[in-house]
Motif scaffolding. Structure first.
Motif, PDB file in Angstrom:
ATOM      1  N   ALA A  98       3.810  18.681 -17.989  1.00 44.11           N
ATOM      2  CA  ALA A  98       2.772  19.553 -18.555  1.00 44.11           C
ATOM      3  C   ALA A  98       3.183  21.014 -18.462  1.00 44.11           C
ATOM      4  O   ALA A  98       2.981  21.792 -19.406  1.00 44.11           O
ATOM      5  N   ALA A  99       3.778  21.399 -17.334  1.00 48.63           N
ATOM      6  CA  ALA A  99       4.206  22.789 -17.145  1.00 48.63           C
ATOM      7  C   ALA A  99       5.312  23.158 -18.127  1.00 48.63           C
ATOM      8  O   ALA A  99       5.308  24.263 -18.698  1.00 48.63           O
ATOM      9  N   GLN A 145       0.829  -1.204   0.000  1.00 51.34           N
ATOM     10  CA  GLN A 145       0.000   0.000   0.000  1.00 51.34           C
ATOM     11  C   GLN A 145       0.867   1.259   0.000  1.00 51.34           C
ATOM     12  O   GLN A 145       0.556   2.247  -0.673  1.00 51.34           O
ATOM     13  N   GLU A 146       1.966   1.217   0.709  1.00 58.97           N
ATOM     14  CA  GLU A 146       2.890   2.345   0.733  1.00 58.97           C
ATOM     15  C   GLU A 146       3.512   2.560  -0.649  1.00 58.97           C
ATOM     16  O   GLU A 146       3.702   3.695  -1.087  1.00 58.97           O
ATOM     17  N   ILE A 147       3.840   1.467  -1.322  1.00 58.47           N
ATOM     18  CA  ILE A 147       4.427   1.545  -2.659  1.00 58.47           C
ATOM     19  C   ILE A 147       3.450   2.204  -3.630  1.00 58.47           C
ATOM     20  O   ILE A 147       3.816   3.110  -4.382  1.00 58.47           O
ATOM     21  N   GLU A 148       2.212   1.753  -3.621  1.00 64.08           N
ATOM     22  CA  GLU A 148       1.190   2.317  -4.513  1.00 64.08           C
ATOM     23  C   GLU A 148       1.001   3.803  -4.271  1.00 64.08           C
ATOM     24  O   GLU A 148       0.951   4.600  -5.219  1.00 64.08           O
ATOM     25  N   LYS A 149       0.928   4.185  -3.020  1.00 67.00           N
ATOM     26  CA  LYS A 149       0.719   5.591  -2.679  1.00 67.00           C
ATOM     27  C   LYS A 149       1.921   6.433  -3.066  1.00 67.00           C
ATOM     28  O   LYS A 149       1.774   7.509  -3.655  1.00 67.00           O
ATOM     29  N   ALA A 150       3.123   5.948  -2.745  1.00 69.19           N
ATOM     30  CA  ALA A 150       4.342   6.705  -3.044  1.00 69.19           C
ATOM     31  C   ALA A 150       4.519   6.891  -4.543  1.00 69.19           C
ATOM     32  O   ALA A 150       4.875   7.977  -5.012  1.00 69.19           O
ATOM     33  N   HIS A 151       4.265   5.827  -5.307  1.00 68.61           N
ATOM     34  CA  HIS A 151       4.438   5.920  -6.752  1.00 68.61           C
ATOM     35  C   HIS A 151       3.387   6.837  -7.369  1.00 68.61           C
ATOM     36  O   HIS A 151       3.694   7.616  -8.290  1.00 68.61           O
ATOM     37  N   GLU A 152       2.171   6.760  -6.888  1.00 68.21           N
ATOM     38  CA  GLU A 152       1.099   7.629  -7.398  1.00 68.21           C
ATOM     39  C   GLU A 152       1.439   9.092  -7.169  1.00 68.21           C
ATOM     40  O   GLU A 152       1.248   9.936  -8.045  1.00 68.21           O
ATOM     41  N   GLU A 153       1.961   9.409  -5.978  1.00 65.06           N
ATOM     42  CA  GLU A 153       2.330  10.796  -5.663  1.00 65.06           C
ATOM     43  C   GLU A 153       3.477  11.266  -6.540  1.00 65.06           C
ATOM     44  O   GLU A 153       3.469  12.396  -7.049  1.00 65.06           O
ATOM     45  N   LYS A 154       4.478  10.407  -6.721  1.00 63.06           N
ATOM     46  CA  LYS A 154       5.641  10.771  -7.521  1.00 63.06           C
ATOM     47  C   LYS A 154       5.272  10.984  -8.984  1.00 63.06           C
ATOM     48  O   LYS A 154       5.722  11.933  -9.634  1.00 63.06           O
ATOM     49  N   ARG A 155       4.472  10.078  -9.544  1.00 59.23           N
ATOM     50  CA  ARG A 155       4.146  10.208 -10.958  1.00 59.23           C
ATOM     51  C   ARG A 155       3.222  11.400 -11.205  1.00 59.23           C
ATOM     52  O   ARG A 155       3.319  12.043 -12.255  1.00 59.23           O
ATOM     53  N   ALA A 156       2.346  11.740 -10.250  1.00 57.17           N
ATOM     54  CA  ALA A 156       1.503  12.927 -10.381  1.00 57.17           C
ATOM     55  C   ALA A 156       2.375  14.182 -10.402  1.00 57.17           C
ATOM     56  O   ALA A 156       2.156  15.103 -11.202  1.00 57.17           O
ATOM     57  N   GLY A 169       0.616   5.204 -17.052  1.00 53.53           N
ATOM     58  CA  GLY A 169      -0.618   4.649 -16.521  1.00 53.53           C
ATOM     59  C   GLY A 169      -1.785   5.085 -17.380  1.00 53.53           C
ATOM     60  O   GLY A 169      -1.761   4.990 -18.608  1.00 53.53           O
ATOM     61  N   ASP A 170      -2.805   5.615 -16.737  1.00 52.95           N
ATOM     62  CA  ASP A 170      -4.011   6.030 -17.448  1.00 52.95           C
ATOM     63  C   ASP A 170      -4.016   7.506 -17.805  1.00 52.95           C
ATOM     64  O   ASP A 170      -5.037   8.040 -18.238  1.00 52.95           O
ATOM     65  N   ILE A 171      -2.898   8.190 -17.616  1.00 47.36           N
ATOM     66  CA  ILE A 171      -2.843   9.628 -17.854  1.00 47.36           C
ATOM     67  C   ILE A 171      -2.001   9.944 -19.091  1.00 47.36           C
ATOM     68  O   ILE A 171      -0.890   9.453 -19.256  1.00 47.36           O
ATOM     69  N   PHE A 172      -2.574  10.779 -19.965  1.00 47.54           N
ATOM     70  CA  PHE A 172      -1.885  11.278 -21.146  1.00 47.54           C
ATOM     71  C   PHE A 172      -1.622  12.767 -20.974  1.00 47.54           C
ATOM     72  O   PHE A 172      -2.492  13.499 -20.509  1.00 47.54           O
ATOM     73  N   ILE A 173      -0.431  13.221 -21.370  1.00 44.34           N
ATOM     74  CA  ILE A 173      -0.153  14.650 -21.466  1.00 44.34           C
ATOM     75  C   ILE A 173      -0.259  15.010 -22.942  1.00 44.34           C
ATOM     76  O   ILE A 173       0.496  14.485 -23.779  1.00 44.34           O
ATOM     77  N   VAL A 174      -1.191  15.880 -23.276  1.00 43.44           N
ATOM     78  CA  VAL A 174      -1.444  16.254 -24.664  1.00 43.44           C
ATOM     79  C   VAL A 174      -1.141  17.736 -24.842  1.00 43.44           C
ATOM     80  O   VAL A 174      -1.686  18.589 -24.126  1.00 43.44           O
ATOM     81  N   HIS A 175      -0.248  18.033 -25.789  1.00 44.54           N
ATOM     82  CA  HIS A 175       0.039  19.426 -26.145  1.00 44.54           C
ATOM     83  C   HIS A 175      -0.700  19.723 -27.444  1.00 44.54           C
ATOM     84  O   HIS A 175      -0.343  19.201 -28.500  1.00 44.54           O
ATOM     85  N   SER A 176      -1.741  20.537 -27.355  1.00 44.90           N
ATOM     86  CA  SER A 176      -2.579  20.817 -28.515  1.00 44.90           C
ATOM     87  C   SER A 176      -2.570  22.307 -28.842  1.00 44.90           C
ATOM     88  O   SER A 176      -2.001  23.123 -28.115  1.00 44.90           O
ATOM     89  N   THR A 177      -3.201  22.637 -29.939  1.00 41.51           N
ATOM     90  CA  THR A 177      -3.316  24.045 -30.334  1.00 41.51           C
ATOM     91  C   THR A 177      -4.207  24.811 -29.361  1.00 41.51           C
ATOM     92  O   THR A 177      -4.192  26.045 -29.337  1.00 41.51           O
ATOM     93  N   LYS A 178      -4.961  24.085 -28.543  1.00 40.18           N
ATOM     94  CA  LYS A 178      -5.846  24.722 -27.565  1.00 40.18           C
ATOM     95  C   LYS A 178      -5.227  24.767 -26.167  1.00 40.18           C
ATOM     96  O   LYS A 178      -5.876  25.217 -25.215  1.00 40.18           O
ATOM     97  N   LEU A 219      -5.125  14.232 -19.712  1.00 42.62           N
ATOM     98  CA  LEU A 219      -6.360  13.501 -19.977  1.00 42.62           C
ATOM     99  C   LEU A 219      -6.222  12.065 -19.507  1.00 42.62           C
ATOM    100  O   LEU A 219      -5.167  11.440 -19.667  1.00 42.62           O
ATOM    101  N   SER A 220      -7.301  11.545 -18.938  1.00 41.96           N
ATOM    102  CA  SER A 220      -7.297  10.136 -18.554  1.00 41.96           C
ATOM    103  C   SER A 220      -7.666   9.303 -19.769  1.00 41.96           C
ATOM    104  O   SER A 220      -8.203   9.810 -20.766  1.00 41.96           O
ATOM    105  N   VAL A 221      -7.373   8.019 -19.707  1.00 45.27           N
ATOM    106  CA  VAL A 221      -7.665   7.140 -20.827  1.00 45.27           C
ATOM    107  C   VAL A 221      -9.158   7.126 -21.137  1.00 45.27           C
ATOM    108  O   VAL A 221      -9.565   6.969 -22.297  1.00 45.27           O
ATOM    109  N   ASP A 222      -9.994   7.341 -20.128  1.00 38.36           N
ATOM    110  CA  ASP A 222     -11.444   7.376 -20.352  1.00 38.36           C
ATOM    111  C   ASP A 222     -11.886   8.644 -21.065  1.00 38.36           C
ATOM    112  O   ASP A 222     -13.000   8.705 -21.604  1.00 38.36           O
ATOM    113  N   ASP A 223     -11.040   9.674 -21.055  1.00 37.80           N
ATOM    114  CA  ASP A 223     -11.375  10.926 -21.740  1.00 37.80           C
ATOM    115  C   ASP A 223     -11.138  10.830 -23.243  1.00 37.80           C
ATOM    116  O   ASP A 223     -11.583  11.693 -23.997  1.00 37.80           O
ATOM    117  N   ILE A 224     -10.411   9.805 -23.670  1.00 37.77           N
ATOM    118  CA  ILE A 224      -9.975   9.720 -25.064  1.00 37.77           C
ATOM    119  C   ILE A 224     -10.630   8.527 -25.757  1.00 37.77           C
ATOM    120  O   ILE A 224     -10.560   7.400 -25.275  1.00 37.77           O
TER     121      ILE A 224
END
Length: 377
Positions: free
Chosen positions: A301-302, A283-294, A342-351, A356-361
């Motif tokens: 993105a920045a 559980q610690e591994i999952e939480k730590a990795h989620e925080e780091k990747r976020a 994972g389920d997150i995409f970073i998209v650089h668009s003209t807008k 975006l999550s995989v469910d958004d696409i």
């Protein structure tokens, strides 16, 4: 008239043994291992002949084999190295560093690795090998790719990697095949081709020589090498070389997504697995990795937003690709997928730049094919 030539095939493996210390100490070390910190898809681990599906928190030990198909997995060793095994890979962990074992030796049969080393102390080593190549590193980020029927591809993002041919150290008696001149050229080429790759450089391999090294390794192991099998190989002048290969924004972003969690958490998980439990640390591994990747995805993105690119041509020139991202709500974005973890995409668009999550696409449309991200309802 056949000429008898004794070939002392000390080639590069003999020279590299002292440098990379192959066949490291096999003393018992309960801390030697790598923990699965993140995965996608179905990943298979073979341990002492038993195959199982990998899950977060699993500990990979020296001698274990990992096979990925439509999936990928990140592991972190006791010492702190982070290794990403990508889709369609077959990897054998010949050795893994621990408390008393100083070496990590990863053998790639096929597929693609992304490796982030730690700063190693004297006597410690990290090597990645294929049937014909060995790459030794110290404090670096690099990729190592091997397609069946092809030659290895090595590219450095940070630090430096030393790459050399890997050949048998045994003696070979040849009664025919190579002339003395060609044999001397072969030995000279192998012994002098220890290429050091630096950031923005990739390896170039002479396919003819790579095939010959593979033949020597395979035939010597089987005790069946014959001189006439070498007669067709005469292009020995160029073995390994390097060329400039710019690290793309996507490659840079992917390297950044190879995140490390606190070393204490990895060590704790290995100790708990040794004791027969590991649920709390998992559980610690999952939480730590989620925080780091976020955190890393926010940084990526920045950085993309700072470029200020909002025109299709500018985006295409910067990322060397232009894609159409069809969203599930019907919106369409024109731009480039900078990174995915994972389920997150970073998209650089003209807008603008979006996470975006995989469910958004619905799907991403390239020049001549589409990648479906989820089933249409």
């Amino acid at each position: 008239m056949k000429t008898s030539i004794t070939l002392i095939t000390i080639f590069l493996i003999s020279l590299q043994c002292s440098r990379f210390q192959f066949g490291s100490s096999q003393e018992k070390d309960e801390k030697a291992g790598a923990v699965v910190t993140f995965l996608q898809g179905t990943i298979l681990i073979t341990n002492q002949g038993k195959e199982s599906k990998a899950k977060i928190g699993d500990v990979v030990r020296p001698g274990d084999r990992i096979i990925t198909k439509l999936g990928r997995v990140d592991l972190q060793t006791y010492r702190g190295e982070v290794i990403r095994i990508k889709d369609n890979s077959d990897v054998l962990f010949r050795d893994i560093a621990g408390e008393s074992r100083p070496n990590t030796d990863i053998h790639l049969w096929a597929g693609n690795l992304l490796v982030k080393s730690v700063k190693l102390k004297s006597g410690q080593n990290l090597s990645v090998t294929s049937p014909t190549m060995v790459a030794g590193v110290r404090g670096t980020v690099f990729s190592f790719e091997l397609e069946k029927g092809s030659v290895p591809k090595v590219k450095v993002y940070e630090g430096a990697v030393s790459v050399a041919f890997k050949t048998s150290p045994k003696l070979i008696e040849l009664n025919e095949g190579l002339s003395k001149e060609n044999y001397n050229r072969l030995v000279k080429t192998l012994e002098e081709n220890d290429v050091v790759l630096e950031p923005g450089e990739k390896l170039e391999v002479n396919p003819n020589l790579n095939e010959l090294v593979y033949l020597i390794n395979a035939k010597v192991a089987a005790g069946s090498l014959k001189g006439d099998e070498l007669s067709g190989f005469i292009d020995f002048d160029n073995g390994l070389s390097k060329t400039t290969s710019v690290v793309t924004p996507q490659e840079k972003a992917e390297a950044e997504t190879l995140v490390a969690i606190p070393a204490e958490t990895v060590k704790k998980q290995i100790e708990l697995q040794n004791a027969g439990t590991g649920e709390v640390a998992t559980q610690e591994i999952e939480k730590a990795h989620e925080e780091k990747r976020a955190e890393v995805l926010n940084q990526i993105a920045a950085e993309a937003a700072k470029t200020g690119l909002d025109d299709e041509e500018e985006i295409h020139n910067h990322y060397s690709v232009l894609e159409t991202i069809h969203k599930s709500n019907g919106d369409v974005l024109s731009g480039a997928v900078v990174a995915q973890l994972g389920d997150i995409f970073i998209v650089h668009s003209t807008k603008g730049v979006f996470q975006l999550s995989v469910d958004d696409i619905e799907y991403v449309e390239y020049r001549n094919f589409k990648v479906q991200t989820r089933s249409k309802k």
